[in-house]
Scaffold this motif. Structure first.
Motif, PDB file in Angstrom:
ATOM      1  N   CYS A  88      61.809  30.490 -49.895  1.00 51.44           N
ATOM      2  CA  CYS A  88      60.827  29.703 -49.159  1.00 51.44           C
ATOM      3  C   CYS A  88      60.396  28.516 -50.013  1.00 51.44           C
ATOM      4  CB  CYS A  88      59.617  30.570 -48.815  1.00 51.44           C
ATOM      5  SG  CYS A  88      58.354  29.707 -47.875  1.00 51.44           S
ATOM      6  N   ILE A  89      60.225  27.363 -49.371  1.00 50.50           N
ATOM      7  CA  ILE A  89      59.734  26.178 -50.063  1.00 50.50           C
ATOM      8  C   ILE A  89      58.820  25.400 -49.116  1.00 50.50           C
ATOM      9  CG2 ILE A  89      61.716  24.744 -49.413  1.00 50.50           C
ATOM     10  CD1 ILE A  89      61.441  23.438 -52.240  1.00 50.50           C
ATOM     11  N   ASP A  90      57.728  24.886 -49.669  1.00 57.22           N
ATOM     12  CA  ASP A  90      56.848  23.974 -48.940  1.00 57.22           C
ATOM     13  C   ASP A  90      56.267  22.986 -49.947  1.00 57.22           C
ATOM     14  OD1 ASP A  90      54.628  25.175 -50.193  1.00 57.22           O
ATOM     15  OD2 ASP A  90      54.232  26.488 -48.497  1.00 57.22           O
ATOM     16  N   GLN A  91      55.250  22.256 -49.567  1.00 55.89           N
ATOM     17  CA  GLN A  91      54.715  21.215 -50.449  1.00 55.89           C
ATOM     18  C   GLN A  91      54.039  21.777 -51.687  1.00 55.89           C
ATOM     19  OE1 GLN A  91      52.180  18.914 -47.929  1.00 55.89           O
ATOM     20  NE2 GLN A  91      53.855  17.690 -47.113  1.00 55.89           N
ATOM     21  N   THR A  92      53.562  23.011 -51.648  1.00 53.44           N
ATOM     22  CA  THR A  92      52.793  23.551 -52.770  1.00 53.44           C
ATOM     23  C   THR A  92      53.537  24.554 -53.631  1.00 53.44           C
ATOM     24  OG1 THR A  92      51.875  25.291 -51.367  1.00 53.44           O
ATOM     25  CG2 THR A  92      50.619  23.235 -51.532  1.00 53.44           C
ATOM     26  N   THR A  93      54.558  25.179 -53.106  1.00 51.26           N
ATOM     27  CA  THR A  93      55.220  26.237 -53.865  1.00 51.26           C
ATOM     28  C   THR A  93      56.645  26.446 -53.390  1.00 51.26           C
ATOM     29  OG1 THR A  93      54.957  28.500 -54.672  1.00 51.26           O
ATOM     30  CG2 THR A  93      54.529  28.135 -52.344  1.00 51.26           C
ATOM     31  N   SER A  94      57.408  27.137 -54.188  1.00 50.83           N
ATOM     32  CA  SER A  94      58.741  27.583 -53.774  1.00 50.83           C
ATOM     33  C   SER A  94      59.036  28.882 -54.498  1.00 50.83           C
ATOM     34  CB  SER A  94      59.804  26.531 -54.092  1.00 50.83           C
ATOM     35  OG  SER A  94      59.822  26.250 -55.470  1.00 50.83           O
ATOM     36  N   PHE A  95      59.812  29.743 -53.835  1.00 51.41           N
ATOM     37  CA  PHE A  95      60.198  30.999 -54.470  1.00 51.41           C
ATOM     38  C   PHE A  95      61.512  31.485 -53.903  1.00 51.41           C
ATOM     39  CE2 PHE A  95      57.324  32.270 -50.998  1.00 51.41           C
ATOM     40  CZ  PHE A  95      58.115  33.150 -50.297  1.00 51.41           C
ATOM     41  N   VAL A  96      62.206  32.249 -54.735  1.00 49.21           N
ATOM     42  CA  VAL A  96      63.413  32.960 -54.334  1.00 49.21           C
ATOM     43  C   VAL A  96      63.245  34.376 -54.863  1.00 49.21           C
ATOM     44  CG1 VAL A  96      65.920  33.089 -54.466  1.00 49.21           C
ATOM     45  CG2 VAL A  96      64.797  30.854 -54.508  1.00 49.21           C
ATOM     46  N   ILE A  97      63.280  35.343 -53.956  1.00 48.62           N
ATOM     47  CA  ILE A  97      63.061  36.745 -54.322  1.00 48.62           C
ATOM     48  C   ILE A  97      64.329  37.531 -53.999  1.00 48.62           C
ATOM     49  CG2 ILE A  97      61.695  38.810 -53.853  1.00 48.62           C
ATOM     50  CD1 ILE A  97      59.438  36.898 -52.950  1.00 48.62           C
ATOM     51  N   TYR A  98      64.757  38.355 -54.938  1.00 46.02           N
ATOM     52  CA  TYR A  98      65.952  39.172 -54.771  1.00 46.02           C
ATOM     53  C   TYR A  98      65.576  40.648 -54.832  1.00 46.02           C
ATOM     54  CZ  TYR A  98      68.111  34.836 -56.437  1.00 46.02           C
ATOM     55  OH  TYR A  98      68.479  33.537 -56.618  1.00 46.02           O
ATOM     56  N   ALA A  99      66.284  41.462 -54.056  1.00 45.37           N
ATOM     57  CA  ALA A  99      66.119  42.911 -54.139  1.00 45.37           C
ATOM     58  C   ALA A  99      67.482  43.560 -53.890  1.00 45.37           C
ATOM     59  CB  ALA A  99      65.110  43.412 -53.116  1.00 45.37           C
ATOM     60  N   LEU A 100      67.867  44.484 -54.745  1.00 47.70           N
ATOM     61  CA  LEU A 100      69.100  45.237 -54.531  1.00 47.70           C
ATOM     62  C   LEU A 100      68.834  46.347 -53.525  1.00 47.70           C
ATOM     63  CD1 LEU A 100      70.488  45.658 -58.144  1.00 47.70           C
ATOM     64  CD2 LEU A 100      71.439  44.263 -56.321  1.00 47.70           C
ATOM     65  N   VAL A 101      69.729  46.498 -52.564  1.00 43.54           N
ATOM     66  CA  VAL A 101      69.637  47.583 -51.585  1.00 43.54           C
ATOM     67  C   VAL A 101      71.024  48.199 -51.441  1.00 43.54           C
ATOM     68  CG1 VAL A 101      67.677  46.662 -50.289  1.00 43.54           C
ATOM     69  CG2 VAL A 101      69.962  45.976 -49.667  1.00 43.54           C
ATOM     70  N   ASP A 102      71.067  49.501 -51.196  1.00 49.81           N
ATOM     71  CA  ASP A 102      72.381  50.115 -51.031  1.00 49.81           C
ATOM     72  C   ASP A 102      72.822  49.992 -49.573  1.00 49.81           C
ATOM     73  OD1 ASP A 102      72.052  53.108 -49.765  1.00 49.81           O
ATOM     74  OD2 ASP A 102      70.308  52.485 -50.939  1.00 49.81           O
ATOM     75  N   ILE A 103      74.128  49.980 -49.361  1.00 51.05           N
ATOM     76  CA  ILE A 103      74.703  49.747 -48.048  1.00 51.05           C
ATOM     77  C   ILE A 103      74.287  50.822 -47.055  1.00 51.05           C
ATOM     78  CG2 ILE A 103      76.899  49.705 -46.771  1.00 51.05           C
ATOM     79  CD1 ILE A 103      78.101  48.233 -49.153  1.00 51.05           C
ATOM     80  N   VAL A 104      74.243  52.069 -47.469  1.00 53.91           N
ATOM     81  CA  VAL A 104      73.864  53.163 -46.569  1.00 53.91           C
ATOM     82  C   VAL A 104      72.460  52.938 -46.017  1.00 53.91           C
ATOM     83  CG1 VAL A 104      73.447  55.642 -46.416  1.00 53.91           C
ATOM     84  CG2 VAL A 104      75.408  54.788 -47.718  1.00 53.91           C
TER      85      VAL A 104
END
Length: 112
Positions: A88-104
């Motif tokens: 997400c990005i806007d005029q005040t902030t930006s972030f990239v969040i990652y999470a590992l999840v298993d396929i099942v």
């Protein structure tokens, strides 16, 4: 930060690990934001082939989205893992969040 997860129905018990960092770079924020989730420079790929399996737009900017990413790594024990990414990005902030999840687990979620 670490904390113990409480016995809530539907949540696995165990330890929750949260980590965050910030740093200043002499580059435009939009350029860094575009670099992090780019398939050609994907940091979490570990040399594997990156495939975006799902892309859900989440706002007006094309970078605001939720993606489900598969990284195919030859001879890896984590071939059954996917990466859930929100950016997400806007005029005040930006972030990239990652999470590992298993396929099942992801298949259970996707199938209701």
């Amino acid at each position: 930060m670490t904390s113990k997860s409480v016995d809530d129905p539907g949540r696995p018990s165990g330890i929750v690990l949260s980590a965050a960092t910030s740093s200043w770079l002499p580059v435009l924020p939009k350029r860094i934001f575009n670099f992090l989730p780019d398939e050609n420079t994907y940091i979490l790929s570990n040399g594997g082939v990156v495939q975006e399996m799902a892309h859900i737009a989440n706002g007006r900017d094309t970078g605001n989205c939720i993606s489900l990413i598969r990284v195919n790594i030859t001879n890896s024990s984590q071939s059954n893992m996917l990466i859930l990414q929100e950016s997400c990005i806007d005029q005040t902030t930006s972030f990239v969040i990652y999470a590992l999840v298993d396929i099942v687990t992801m298949n259970i979620v996707l199938n209701g």
